[in-house]
Design an enzyme around this catalytic site. Structure first.
Site, short mmCIF file in Angstrom:
data_model
loop_
_atom_site.label_atom_id
_atom_site.label_comp_id
_atom_site.label_asym_id
_atom_site.label_seq_id
_atom_site.Cartn_x
_atom_site.Cartn_y
_atom_site.Cartn_z
N CYS A 54 0.81 -0.87 -0.17
CA CYS A 54 -0.20 -0.31 0.07
C CYS A 54 0.83 1.56 0.13
O CYS A 54 1.74 1.48 1.06
CB CYS A 54 -0.77 -0.26 1.68
SG CYS A 54 -2.20 1.70 1.67
N CYS A 58 0.20 5.20 6.63
CA CYS A 58 -0.42 4.77 8.48
C CYS A 58 0.64 3.91 9.55
O CYS A 58 0.94 3.00 8.45
CB CYS A 58 -1.76 3.43 8.25
SG CYS A 58 -2.59 4.44 6.54
N CYS A 61 0.28 0.58 9.85
CA CYS A 61 -0.10 -1.03 9.13
C CYS A 61 0.84 -1.62 8.57
O CYS A 61 1.71 -0.84 8.15
CB CYS A 61 -0.88 -0.12 8.74
SG CYS A 61 -1.21 -1.34 7.15
N CYS A 98 -16.38 -9.83 5.55
CA CYS A 98 -15.69 -8.48 5.31
C CYS A 98 -14.32 -7.97 4.68
O CYS A 98 -13.75 -8.99 4.62
CB CYS A 98 -15.22 -7.60 5.88
SG CYS A 98 -14.41 -5.55 5.93
N CYS A 130 -19.50 -7.01 3.62
CA CYS A 130 -18.54 -5.91 3.85
C CYS A 130 -17.42 -5.68 2.42
O CYS A 130 -16.70 -6.18 2.84
CB CYS A 130 -18.64 -5.40 5.29
SG CYS A 130 -17.41 -3.84 5.90
N CYS A 190 -19.95 1.03 8.36
CA CYS A 190 -18.80 0.95 9.37
C CYS A 190 -17.84 1.93 9.75
O CYS A 190 -16.90 1.26 9.14
CB CYS A 190 -18.20 0.20 9.52
SG CYS A 190 -17.28 -1.48 10.63
N ARG A 262 -18.04 -3.59 17.77
CA ARG A 262 -17.36 -4.87 17.79
C ARG A 262 -15.67 -4.30 18.01
O ARG A 262 -14.93 -3.65 18.36
CB ARG A 262 -17.20 -4.75 16.07
CG ARG A 262 -16.46 -6.32 15.22
CD ARG A 262 -16.15 -5.97 14.08
NE ARG A 262 -17.59 -6.04 13.70
CZ ARG A 262 -17.99 -5.18 12.94
NH1 ARG A 262 -16.83 -4.67 12.55
NH2 ARG A 262 -18.97 -5.36 11.82
N1 SAM Z 1 -6.24 -0.29 2.57
C1 SAM Z 1 -8.06 0.38 3.64
C2 SAM Z 1 -7.81 1.38 4.52
O1 SAM Z 1 -6.99 1.20 5.53
O2 SAM Z 1 -9.52 1.80 4.90
C3 SAM Z 1 -8.53 -0.63 4.19
C4 SAM Z 1 -8.07 -1.66 4.99
S1 SAM Z 1 -7.26 -0.98 6.55
C5 SAM Z 1 -5.69 -2.37 6.51
C6 SAM Z 1 -8.81 -1.56 7.75
C7 SAM Z 1 -8.54 -0.71 8.88
O3 SAM Z 1 -7.38 -1.73 10.29
C8 SAM Z 1 -7.68 0.55 9.56
O4 SAM Z 1 -8.30 1.54 9.18
C9 SAM Z 1 -6.95 0.54 10.28
O5 SAM Z 1 -7.92 1.10 11.30
C10 SAM Z 1 -6.97 -1.31 11.04
N2 SAM Z 1 -6.00 -1.86 11.52
C11 SAM Z 1 -4.60 -1.47 10.08
N3 SAM Z 1 -3.18 -2.12 10.86
C12 SAM Z 1 -3.88 -2.44 12.21
C13 SAM Z 1 -2.96 -3.48 13.33
N4 SAM Z 1 -2.12 -3.26 13.51
N5 SAM Z 1 -4.04 -2.94 15.00
C14 SAM Z 1 -5.07 -2.47 14.71
N6 SAM Z 1 -5.72 -2.19 13.52
C15 SAM Z 1 -5.07 -1.79 12.26
C1 DTB Z 2 -11.29 -2.79 11.25
O1 DTB Z 2 -11.69 -2.07 12.32
N1 DTB Z 2 -10.65 -3.51 11.59
C2 DTB Z 2 -10.28 -5.15 10.83
C3 DTB Z 2 -10.88 -4.55 9.49
N2 DTB Z 2 -11.89 -3.75 10.03
C4 DTB Z 2 -10.17 -4.22 7.70
C5 DTB Z 2 -8.39 -4.60 10.44
C6 DTB Z 2 -7.16 -5.45 11.59
C7 DTB Z 2 -6.28 -5.09 11.11
C8 DTB Z 2 -5.30 -5.25 11.69
C9 DTB Z 2 -4.27 -5.52 11.58
C10 DTB Z 2 -4.10 -7.18 10.07
O2 DTB Z 2 -4.20 -8.21 10.37
O3 DTB Z 2 -3.28 -6.36 9.00
FE1 SF4 Z 3 -2.75 1.07 3.06
FE2 SF4 Z 3 -3.17 0.43 5.73
FE3 SF4 Z 3 -3.15 2.29 5.76
FE4 SF4 Z 3 -5.45 1.12 4.65
S1 SF4 Z 3 -4.19 0.80 6.84
S2 SF4 Z 3 -4.92 3.16 3.51
S3 SF4 Z 3 -4.02 -1.15 4.16
S4 SF4 Z 3 -1.16 1.55 5.09
#
Ligand code: SAM
Ligand code: DTB
Ligand code: SF4
Length: 339
Positions: A54, A58, A61, A98, A130, A190, A262
């Site tokens: 990506c 973030c 992430c 989802c 979702c 959501c 959730r």
């Molecule tokens: N790329 C899209 C976005 O950012 O909206 C969708 C996927 S993104 C991985 C979805 C959500 O996962 C993020 O908004 C964040 O709230 C959650 N997330 C990602 N990494 C995480 C982590 N290490 N611990 C907890 N939540 C995480």
């Molecule tokens: C949300 O609030 N939590 C989920 C889902 N929406 C997409 C994602 C959590 C991701 C945790 C880190 C990972 O597994 O990469």
């Molecule tokens: Fe990309 Fe992860 Fe940010 Fe979603 S949360 S926009 S997958 S870097």
């Protein structure tokens, strides 16, 4: 039924959040029982249909290309694999699937056409579908709605003030704009956040204020505990205290009484007793399945044993009606009148 309010102030929410813990949980549990069948917990299954690489930054992430986290870059998953995963999840009791993609935003290309096909196919299994695909335009949201999308996940993550510390490649307003597009297309919303990012308690309260002051409350609010991943800037963040999770969930339950709250990422670090406290505080949904997107989640069999032990039952799909169905429209208009 508790009144639905969209004008909560920071001070009011802070007073709730800081109230003595057992009073807070008792109040949240009472509201939960007035508004929901409290023994029903939604099971949502997560699947990463497009993993890694990506462009966003973030800080939490593991899928951001710029951090060295060991998560590989994969092409979009074929539809048959998604359908097979959905069928397995449904057989295990999941009512929602989802699908997540590591995209900054949706582009009108062949990958998006593939996602639309997946949405149609999973919808035909009679599951709530979702997606979480990053930013959407109005017309992309409409195309997803036309394909049968039930919900769109798009988290605010933290407060508006704190956002720049966590993500610099997009703004809070970008995030809110996508939520507007989702609402306009009549897809359910959501949206929630993460605790344990190094935010202040005021940031948590401010995020809850933004969510509860949206013109209509999100139908689901995921509360994630940060899963610290090696290679990300937040890798060394300390584990979130369970009491912080309980306070967030209870406060969300009190200020958004009809919303599905959730208990999301972070459950592998929680005991059954700790999770039971979160359900008591008003959580009524989990992500189930051995994996979240890239990190581990409790084993499905362990979650089923927990449901059995606590007397919880999986919520059925489409309990509030399908989008555009009379019941949903009626509920929306009641909410709008109250709100
Ligand atoms: N790329 C899209 C976005 O950012 O909206 C969708 C996927 S993104 C991985 C979805 C959500 O996962 C993020 O908004 C964040 O709230 C959650 N997330 C990602 N990494 C995480 C982590 N290490 N611990 C907890 N939540 C995480
Ligand atoms: C949300 O609030 N939590 C989920 C889902 N929406 C997409 C994602 C959590 C991701 C945790 C880190 C990972 O597994 O990469
Ligand atoms: Fe990309 Fe992860 Fe940010 Fe979603 S949360 S926009 S997958 S870097």
């Amino acid at each position: 039924m508790t009144e639905v309010r969209n004008n909560w102030t920071q001070d009011e929410i802070a007073e709730i959040y800081h109230s003595p813990l057992l009073d807070l949980v008792y109040r949240a549990a009472t509201i939960h029982r007035e508004n929901k069948d409290y023994s029903e917990v939604q099971i949502s299954s997560l699947i990463s249909i497009k993993t890694g690489g990506c462009t966003e930054d973030c800080a939490y992430c593991p899928q951001a290309a710029r951090y060295n986290t060991g998560v590989g870059v994969h092409a979009i998953m074929p539809k048959h694999e998604v359908v097979a995963a959905a069928e397995r999840a449904k057989a295990g009791g999941a009512s929602r699937l989802c699908m997540g993609a590591a995209w900054r935003e949706v582009r009108d290309n062949r990958d998006f056409d593939k996602v639309l096909d997946m949405v149609k196919a999973v919808n035909e299994l009679d599951m709530e579908v979702c997606c979480t695909l990053g930013m959407l335009t109005e017309s992309q949201a409409q195309r997803l709605a036309d394909a049968g999308l039930y919900a769109y996940n798009h988290n605010l993550d933290t407060s508006e003030d704190d956002y720049k510390r966590i993500i610099t490649t997009r703004t809070y307003d970008d995030r809110l704009r996508t939520l507007e597009h989702v609402r306009k297309a009549k897809i359910t919303v959501c949206s929630g956040g993460i605790i344990g990012l190094g935010e202040t308690v005021e940031d948590r309260i401010s995020m809850l204020k933004t969510l509860s002051n949206l013109p209509k409350h999100p139908e689901s609010v995921p509360i994630n505990a940060l899963v610290p991943v090696k290679g990300t800037p937040l890798a060394d963040q300390p584990r979130v205290a369970i009491w912080d999770m309980v306070r967030m969930i209870a406060t969300a339950r009190i200020i958004m009484p009809r919303t599905v709250v959730r208990l999301s990422a972070g459950r592998t670090e929680m005991s059954t007793l700790e999770q039971a406290f979160c359900f008591m505080a008003g959580a009524n949904s989990i992500f189930a399945g051995d994996k979240l997107l890239t990190t581990p989640n409790p084993a499905f069999a362990d979650d089923m044993a927990m449901f059995e032990l606590l007397g919880l039952t999986p919520r059925k799909a489409f309990k509030n009606g399908r989008p555009n169905e009379a019941k949903e429209v009626r509920e929306m208009s009641i909410n709008e009148v109250i709100g």
